[in-house]
Scaffold this motif. Structure first.
Motif, mmCIF file in Angstrom:
data_model
loop_
_atom_site.group_PDB
_atom_site.id
_atom_site.type_symbol
_atom_site.label_atom_id
_atom_site.label_comp_id
_atom_site.label_asym_id
_atom_site.label_seq_id
_atom_site.Cartn_x
_atom_site.Cartn_y
_atom_site.Cartn_z
ATOM 1 N N ARG B 91 0.820 -1.214 0.000
ATOM 2 C CA ARG B 91 0.000 0.000 0.000
ATOM 3 C C ARG B 91 0.847 1.256 0.000
ATOM 4 O O ARG B 91 0.372 2.321 -0.358
ATOM 5 N N ASN B 130 -10.221 -0.474 14.053
ATOM 6 C CA ASN B 130 -10.769 0.154 12.850
ATOM 7 C C ASN B 130 -12.002 -0.574 12.335
ATOM 8 O O ASN B 130 -12.021 -1.051 11.216
ATOM 9 N N PRO B 131 -13.048 -0.677 13.168
ATOM 10 C CA PRO B 131 -14.269 -1.309 12.659
ATOM 11 C C PRO B 131 -14.859 -0.469 11.529
ATOM 12 O O PRO B 131 -14.625 0.739 11.470
ATOM 13 N N PHE B 132 -15.611 -1.121 10.635
ATOM 14 C CA PHE B 132 -16.286 -0.381 9.570
ATOM 15 C C PHE B 132 -17.501 0.323 10.161
ATOM 16 O O PHE B 132 -18.087 -0.162 11.136
ATOM 17 N N PRO B 133 -17.890 1.443 9.580
ATOM 18 C CA PRO B 133 -19.077 2.135 10.098
ATOM 19 C C PRO B 133 -20.351 1.395 9.712
ATOM 20 O O PRO B 133 -21.233 1.942 9.056
ATOM 21 N N LYS B 134 -20.444 0.134 10.074
ATOM 22 C CA LYS B 134 -21.613 -0.693 9.787
ATOM 23 C C LYS B 134 -22.058 -1.330 11.098
ATOM 24 O O LYS B 134 -21.430 -1.115 12.123
ATOM 25 N N TYR B 142 -18.611 -9.266 6.930
ATOM 26 C CA TYR B 142 -18.038 -8.558 5.787
ATOM 27 C C TYR B 142 -17.099 -9.445 4.969
ATOM 28 O O TYR B 142 -17.248 -9.590 3.763
ATOM 29 N N LYS B 146 -17.610 -10.936 1.159
ATOM 30 C CA LYS B 146 -16.768 -10.495 0.045
ATOM 31 C C LYS B 146 -16.124 -11.676 -0.653
ATOM 32 O O LYS B 146 -15.806 -11.628 -1.826
ATOM 33 N N GLU C 244 -7.611 5.989 6.268
ATOM 34 C CA GLU C 244 -6.855 4.912 5.622
ATOM 35 C C GLU C 244 -6.969 3.621 6.438
ATOM 36 O O GLU C 244 -7.021 2.532 5.874
ATOM 37 N N SER C 245 -7.063 3.759 7.779
ATOM 38 C CA SER C 245 -7.100 2.552 8.605
ATOM 39 C C SER C 245 -8.327 1.705 8.264
ATOM 40 O O SER C 245 -8.280 0.486 8.313
ATOM 41 N N MET C 246 -9.427 2.369 7.895
ATOM 42 C CA MET C 246 -10.631 1.626 7.534
ATOM 43 C C MET C 246 -10.415 0.822 6.256
ATOM 44 O O MET C 246 -10.803 -0.330 6.152
ATOM 45 N N LYS C 247 -9.754 1.466 5.284
ATOM 46 C CA LYS C 247 -9.476 0.757 4.033
ATOM 47 C C LYS C 247 -8.508 -0.389 4.278
ATOM 48 O O LYS C 247 -8.700 -1.494 3.772
ATOM 49 N N SER C 250 -10.145 -3.430 5.640
ATOM 50 C CA SER C 250 -10.860 -4.231 4.659
ATOM 51 C C SER C 250 -9.891 -5.024 3.777
ATOM 52 O O SER C 250 -10.076 -6.209 3.529
ATOM 53 N N THR C 260 -13.413 -2.975 -1.477
ATOM 54 C CA THR C 260 -13.206 -2.003 -0.404
ATOM 55 C C THR C 260 -13.847 -0.669 -0.757
ATOM 56 O O THR C 260 -14.555 -0.064 0.041
ATOM 57 N N SER C 263 -17.782 -1.220 -0.720
ATOM 58 C CA SER C 263 -18.493 -1.581 0.508
ATOM 59 C C SER C 263 -18.035 -0.818 1.736
ATOM 60 O O SER C 263 -18.744 -0.781 2.726
ATOM 61 N N VAL C 264 -16.846 -0.231 1.718
ATOM 62 C CA VAL C 264 -16.384 0.500 2.904
ATOM 63 C C VAL C 264 -16.249 1.995 2.606
ATOM 64 O O VAL C 264 -16.864 2.834 3.252
ATOM 65 N N PRO C 267 -19.738 3.869 1.070
ATOM 66 C CA PRO C 267 -20.787 4.105 2.068
ATOM 67 C C PRO C 267 -20.352 5.132 3.115
ATOM 68 O O PRO C 267 -21.144 5.981 3.535
ATOM 69 N N ALA C 268 -19.074 5.094 3.519
ATOM 70 C CA ALA C 268 -18.624 6.044 4.535
ATOM 71 C C ALA C 268 -18.595 7.460 3.957
ATOM 72 O O ALA C 268 -18.835 8.430 4.663
#
Lengths: 536, 299, 368
Positions: B91, B130-134, B142, B146, C244-247, C250, C260, C263-264, C267-268
């Motif tokens: 990344r 870092n949970p997803f906002p879901k 999730y 996927k 970035e931590s959210m991505k 995922s 990613t 779905s992440v 929506p955010a």
């Protein structure tokens, strides 16, 4: 890669699929470009290549794509290819195909059965449902290849069979306009190639999550590429059409640069189109000098008005006001001003300023109105940059016993200056090209014969208001207004030199240079200040 | 890009700067033997950020079904090393990795590695939760969703492939495994961002378990949490080691001593100084520098 | 809740004297005098200017004098007062705009009543044997049509562009494309109009035999292209605020980048992206010049309503720009009424987009 060490960890899709998908992708991209070249008439649609007209060639390309895409899908389904398809292509894909088929059903039945919803409604619905189900029910490798292959094949087949050709015309019931095949076919083909790109992209990566990723990448990439090309084309049009006018009589050393307060002059670049007046019979090359001067005065006045107001308000809001209702109201008001349409500012100037200041169109009112438009941007950007000044600076300054106002003046404002300057430059770029309010409060004769002489027109009297400036109270021209005037006036006063359009393109080029120059400076200075903040 | 050959020049220069002889280093960890199979084996791994070297020629084998702790002062490259194990460093565009990491005998830096498959099998838990906002439920499901292992919603239920029941089982199992079930079972549809920090981190662990990985990488999983939440996470890590291979980065030496079976000590400059059974590292380290670090003389 | 309102109001009322006392205590007599004089002269200047009095200049000079004297003696206090005045000025400009638009459109509202916004039969605009008739309905229809077409172009392309820039493009491509798109936002609208007039309008007229040169479709395309950069930049900003931590979370579970994004990240960022689209719609709706030079200025209703190639072509903005310079009386008043409709529609969009953005910050836990 069929050796024994092949495992799941290695990319698990076969080379055969790739070998078929890659040429299909290449063909689709080529066809996509060719359709747009045809639409822009760089390629004549009646031209023959390889014994076929361009349109027939499009049809053949579509048929080849259809065969390739369907081939991969079917081979994958029956296990001849090593792919990783999901159980279904998914509901969104189904909806896209369903909508496409519904539209096809509607268009065809409208044309051949009649303009009644009782006829076209059920047909569109049934076809749409079939499209939806054929895309979603089968496994992903079939569901995302065969439906698009069918669409490609139908369109390609119709073109190759000659049912759709350059002379075919779609005469719609619902409009007076007609849609000739020579224009409609390239459009349809380019949409179809997007489908082909998507299917082939998915197939290339062996379907599944990674196939979908590549499919999406190709579609979005193509769309963004076309978007950028269109925007680049716009600029290219202006440069190509305007350059001749712009360079009339221009030379590198023909002009003179006079050094002020000394009677020395140097040979200098000469561009008469920029330095001559517009409406005089005595100049060889009519130019846009009055408009350039007018734009400069407008921008100067607007900046003089908006920058102190905007920066002052930003300082008050961050340093003095309590964060609460009041700042919230100001924020909403500022954003509201920022999104207010420019013509509304013009109306306001017409109702409020014109009767009270000049009684008619004038430079001064123009400056104020553009200043109103610039104000919210200056406020927003300087607000943001003052907020970004760390509180430590303020604390450090206060801890040294420096008063609040001294801190603001010597610490806060200098630190916020870069952001504000950038904001002002970007804002100036916007108002320099603004036309609509100028129509209502500023513009004068379409082809002025002299530049406004603001500096030399100040006069003093013993009557109030003591100082007057006649030039500021008279209408003038500015670059964007000049372009509008040229478009609407119809005939250029000296057609032997420029046609109306030629003069317009030239003006557009000068305007573009001024505005984009300002923007480029703004964007560059933002990058510069950002780097400086990060690395120093 | 990646090379498996040892760059001897680099090795030498690195050794001279470290101030110890080659033998000292070799003795310290290269002959470390452990029970069981090696899950991950790293050989001569170098990582560069632009021109800066963050990891210097690290080699180590990580045994399966145990907790391996990576400790060291901040900036020693332990997190970078961890992120190499599931190629999350890809990344970062300036990062460059040389050497090899074998996962179940296969080099993940070899050509055409399927990153998706790799990360499915090597999960990761990050420093900050870092949970997803879901919803809590959707956070758990999730990953499987996927990967096409779970299908719910309109279309699958029309096609008779609806996995709602499986989903509930999965959510319950993972949350129980992560010791979170009792705290959240009555609000599975609430947004995960409403949980406390410690709960969020356990949810992230549960989310990772739902994909059923072989290896779980944890990057200072408790550094943002209070002592009580930390204790819960530590218990959880020890339990996970019964089924999974856990690699955990920490700057907290007591934590490493409490939870890990073996410990690798990284020191400044991205070199691995010693790697051995945790007990040995903390009681009788071979290297003087490790001893200094453990006893708090520097770091 | 309800009981709290009088309580709060009382609290506020009690607060005012306290604030005044504290202001009085903090400020010495001289500064107080300067503040008072400054405020008075400003007010007088405005009142006289409003009355178009030639004596406006007297209080203005007074204000300058007070400021100059104050600056030498009480710089900090004067600076504070001046910045407060600038804030008030900004807010009053908006208030003045609203006030004048409403005041000037009063005549036509009295004359036409609700028919101003609803009358759909001929005659629609101008003096006729039925008297003076001005109906804004066809222009509202025109604005709706062009805005719809523009949004259909700008929204999907803009969102795709934003996703491409922030999630897909390699760093180098992004560094070129992003400033490039910002530059595009700077091209003046009259330039777009000129290109549309000379190229697009001619193309449709020659190839598609549109009844006149100029139609809603061509104008809508051009306006869409103009609104595109707004949608791209605002949406891109929203997408890149997703942490970035959210991505990473995922991706570390083995989802693809696209999964990613879908779905992440999206929506955010959804509310920020919709704020971008709303702003784009606002821009498209208020866009004047391109439409003014491209449309035919014929007022009427295409039949069927979605015939975007008809010979009709007039929007709220174009009618103001085209007729504003020469109109007077009821016609001018009708143009102001058009301005009111435009202003409030765009204002609603602006406030909606701010609200949506505020919601997004709440949702992501206030982190930016």
């Amino acid at each position: 890669m069929s050796n024994a060490t092949e495992t799941e960890l290695r990319a698990g899709h076969s080379t055969l699929g790739r070998q078929v998908a890659l040429p299909v992708l290449g063909l689709a991209f080529l066809t996509f470009l060719a359709t747009w070249a045809t639409t822009f008439q760089w390629i004549d649609e009646t031209r023959t290549v390889l014994g076929m007209t361009v349109l027939t060639l499009f049809g053949v390309a579509l048929l080849l794509m259809a065969a390739g895409v369907a081939g991969i899908g079917v081979l994958s389904r029956f296990g001849f290819l090593d792919t990783t398809p999901s159980p279904t292509a998914g509901l969104p894909v189904g909806i896209v195909f369903g909508t496409l088929w519904a539209f096809i059903g509607m268009a065809v039945s409208l044309q051949y059965i009649g303009n009644t919803i009782v006829y076209w409604g059920p047909i569109a619905f049934v076809l749409g449902a079939v499209g939806l189900l054929t895309a979603t029910l089968p496994r992903e490798d079939i569901g995302s290849t065969v439906p698009s292959a069918v669409l490609l094949a139908v369109l390609g087949g119709l073109i190759v069979a000659g049912v759709l050709d350059a002379t075919w015309v779609y005469e719609a019931e619902w409009t007076g306009a007609i849609f000739p095949g020579s224009e409609l076919i390239p459009l349809l083909v380019s949409v179809a190639t997007l489908l082909g790109v998507w299917s082939a992209g998915k197939a290339k990566e062996g379907f599944g999550a990674q196939g979908r990723e590549v499919g999406a990448f190709y579609i979005i990439g193509t769309v963004v590429f076309s978007m950028l090309s269109v925007l680049a084309l716009l600029i290219w049009f202006i440069v190509k059409n305007g350059l001749d006018t712009f360079l009339t009589g221009a030379s590198l050393t023909g002009g003179h640069l006079n050094v002020p307060f000394a009677s020395i002059s140097f040979p200098f670049i000469e561009v008469p189109f920029v330095t001559n007046v517009t409406g005089s019979l005595f100049v060889e090359t009519p130019g846009v000098m009055p408009a350039v001067v007018g734009t400069l005065w407008l921008v100067f006045g607007a900046v003089l008005f908006a920058v102190p107001l905007g920066v002052g308000a930003a300082v008050f809001l961050t340093e003095y006001a309590d964060q609460g209702r009041f700042t919230q109201v100001v924020e909403v008001a500022t954003n509201g001003l920022w999104s207010t349409p420019s013509i509304v500012f013009g109306l306001f100037g017409l109702a409020f300023l014109v009767p009270r200041i000049s009684g008619g169109n004038s430079i001064f009112v123009g400056q104020l109105v553009l200043g109103f438009m610039l104000l919210p941007l200056v406020l927003i950007t300087s607000w943001e940059s003052i907020k970004a000044v760390p509180d430590e600076y303020r604390d450090a300054s206060a801890a040294l016993g420096v008063s609040k106002w001294q801190t603001i003046r010597s610490v806060v404002i200098p630190a916020a200056m870069p952001g504000t300057i950038t904001g002002v430059i970007l804002g100036v770029g916007r108002i320099a090209g603004e036309t609509a309010p100028l129509l209502l409060v500023f513009g004068g004769a379409p082809y002025p014969s002299k530049s406004p002489n603001v500096v030399g027109q100040f006069s003093f009297s013993t009557e109030p208001p003591f100082i007057t400036n006649q030039a500021l109270l008279e209408p003038a021209s500015a670059l964007p207004y000049q372009l509008y005037a040229t478009i609407t006036a119809g005939v250029f006063p000296r057609p032997e030199i420029y046609s109306n359009q030629e003069f317009g393109w030239g003006t557009a080029l000068v305007l573009l240079l001024v505005v984009l120059g300002l923007y480029a400076i703004g964007v560059a200075s933002r990058l510069y200040f950002r780097r400086k903040l990060h690395y120093e | 890009m990646s090379s498996n050959t040892v760059d001897t020049d680099q090795m030498d220069s690195q050794l001279t700067t470290s101030g110890e002889t080659a033998e000292d280093i070799e003795d310290a960890w290269s002959d470390y033997q452990f029970q069981g199979e090696a899950k991950l084996s790293v050989e001569d791994l170098d990582v560069y950020y632009g021109d800066e070297q963050a990891i210097q020629s690290v080699s180590m084998n990580i045994p399966e079904e145990s907790v391996t702790a990576l400790i060291g002062p901040s900036g020693c490259g332990k997190s970078t090393f961890l992120r190499c194990l599931n190629r999350m460093n890809d990344r970062i565009s300036s990062a460059r990795v040389e050497g090899s990491v074998e996962f179940d005998g296969e080099n993940i830096y070899g050509g055409r590695t399927n990153l998706v498959e790799l990360r499915k099998r090597i999960g990761m838990v990050f420093q900050a939760p870092n949970p997803f906002p879901k919803s809590i439920k959707d956070n758990i499901s999730y990953g499987p969703r996927k990967h096409g292992d779970l299908e719910t919603g309109l279309l699958p239920s029309l096609l008779g492939r609806d996995d709602t029941a499986e989903e509930m089982d999965l959510v319950e199992r993972c949350l129980k495994q992560a010791a979170l079930w009792d705290e959240v079972n009555d609000r599975l549809d609430d947004n995960a961002l409403g949980l406390s920090g410690g709960q969020q981190q356990r949810l992230c662990i549960a989310r990772c378990l739902a994909v059923d990985p072989d290896v779980i990488l944890m990057d200072e999983p408790a550094s943002a949490l209070d002592p009580i939440a930390t204790a819960k996470i530590e218990d959880l890590i020890e339990q996970l080691a019964e089924e999974y291979t856990v690699v955990v980065v920490t700057h907290n030496m007591q934590q490493a001593a409490r939870i890990s079976d073996q410990t690798a000590v990284f020191l400044t400059g991205g070199e691995l100084v010693e790697y051995d059974d945790t007990e040995k590292i903390f009681e009788n380290p071979e290297s003087q520098r490790v001893d200094d670090y453990i006893t708090g003389k520097f770091g | 809740m309800l009981q709290q309102i009088p309580y709060r109001a009382g609290e506020f009322a009690r607060d005012v004297p306290r604030r005044l006392r504290s202001y009085r205590a903090r400020t010495d007599d001289e500064a107080l005098l300067i503040h008072a004089l400054g405020g008075l002269t400003t007010l007088l200047t405005f009142v006289l200017f409003f009355q178009s009095s030639k004596w406006t200049v007297i209080p203005l000079l007074g204000f300058v004098a007070v400021t100059a004297v104050g600056w030498r003696r009480q710089q900090a206090e004067v600076a504070k007062g001046l910045t407060f005045l600038t804030t008030i000025a900004t807010v009053s400009i908006l208030a003045l705009i609203i006030g004048f638009l409403l005041w000037e459109s009063k005549d036509i509202v009295e004359h036409m009543g609700l028919g101003l916004l609803t009358k759909a039969e001929e005659p629609l605009w101008g003096a006729s044997n039925e008297g003076q008739i001005y109906s804004l309905t066809p222009m509202m229809m025109g604005t709706a049509l062009t805005t719809l077409i523009a949004t259909a172009i700008a929204a999907p392309l803009g969102i795709a562009g934003a996703i491409f820039i922030s999630e897909m493009a390699p760093t180098r491509v992004r560094e070129v494309v992003k400033p490039g798109i910002e530059l595009m936002a700077g091209i003046p609208s009259i330039t777009y109009g000129f290109i549309g007039l000379t190229i697009l309008n001619q193309y449709f007229y020659a190839e598609f035999r549109t009844p006149t040169i100029g139609n809603y479709f061509a104008a809508g395309i051009m306006i869409g292209l103009m609104a595109l950069p707004t949608v791209v930049t605002v949406s891109e900003d929203a997408i890149s605020t997703v942490p970035e931590s959210m991505k990473s979370g995922s991706l570390a579970m083995g989802s693809t980048e696209w999964q990613t994004t879908k779905s992440v990240t999206m929506p955010a960022a959804l509310s920020g992206v919709s704020a971008g689209v709303l702003l784009g719609v606002g821009r498209a709706m208020g866009e004047t010049m391109a439409a003014t030079v491209m449309l035919s200025h014929t007022k009427g209703f295409p039949s069927p309503a979605f015939d975007v190639f008809s010979n009709y072509g007039e929007t709220l903005t174009t009618v103001i720009a085209f007729e504003g310079g020469s109109a007077s009386g009821l016609q001018l008043s009708a143009l102001f009424a058009g301005g009111v409709v435009l202003f409030f529609t765009v204002m609603v969009l602006s406030i909606a987009s701010q609200w949506v953005e505020w919601r997004m910050q709440q949702k992501l836990g206030g982190e930016k």
